[in-house]
Design a protein around this motif. Structure first.
Motif, mmCIF file in Angstrom:
data_model
loop_
_atom_site.group_PDB
_atom_site.id
_atom_site.type_symbol
_atom_site.label_atom_id
_atom_site.label_comp_id
_atom_site.label_asym_id
_atom_site.label_seq_id
_atom_site.Cartn_x
_atom_site.Cartn_y
_atom_site.Cartn_z
ATOM 1 N N GLN A 56 -12.898 -26.364 5.996
ATOM 2 C CA GLN A 56 -13.624 -25.798 5.092
ATOM 3 C C GLN A 56 -14.951 -26.445 4.665
ATOM 4 N N ARG A 57 -15.932 -25.845 4.184
ATOM 5 C CA ARG A 57 -17.121 -26.464 4.096
ATOM 6 C C ARG A 57 -17.128 -27.783 3.364
ATOM 7 N N GLU A 58 -16.273 -27.859 2.418
ATOM 8 C CA GLU A 58 -15.825 -29.424 1.717
ATOM 9 C C GLU A 58 -15.459 -30.349 2.719
ATOM 10 N N GLU A 59 -14.967 -29.949 3.711
ATOM 11 C CA GLU A 59 -14.396 -31.016 4.763
ATOM 12 C C GLU A 59 -15.164 -31.196 5.846
ATOM 13 N N THR A 60 -16.304 -30.718 6.203
ATOM 14 C CA THR A 60 -16.983 -30.841 7.365
ATOM 15 C C THR A 60 -18.174 -31.676 7.084
ATOM 16 N N SER B 81 -21.628 -34.158 6.633
ATOM 17 C CA SER B 81 -22.132 -34.843 5.647
ATOM 18 C C SER B 81 -22.847 -33.875 4.964
ATOM 19 N N HIS B 82 -23.034 -32.829 5.203
ATOM 20 C CA HIS B 82 -23.681 -31.451 4.580
ATOM 21 C C HIS B 82 -25.040 -32.002 4.203
#
Length: 70
Positions: A54-58, A60-61
């Protein structure tokens, strides 16, 4: 009843009853009994299908990661 055997002895015959004992076969039976149905996949997939993170897990954004050792 004879005592423990050295690990190098893989098979022996009981002098009292004539039964042939195979250490590797006995070990496999012990593992199967201890694990029970946990190791019986019966053809079913043992590993779950891969799921995208999920985006939250990948990564450092794009946020700064601070000082990194080179």
């Amino acid at each position: 009843m004879p005592g423990p055997k050295a690990l190098s002895i893989r098979e022996w015959t009981c002098t009292a009853c004539g039964t042939v004992h195979d250490r590797d076969h006995n070990a496999a039976l012990n593992v199967q009994q201890a694990a029970g149905p946990a190791v019986s996949a019966c053809g079913a997939p043992v590993r779950p299908e891969p799921v995208l993170a999920q985006r939250e897990e990948t990564g450092s954004h794009g946020f700064p990661t601070g000082n990194r050792a080179a």
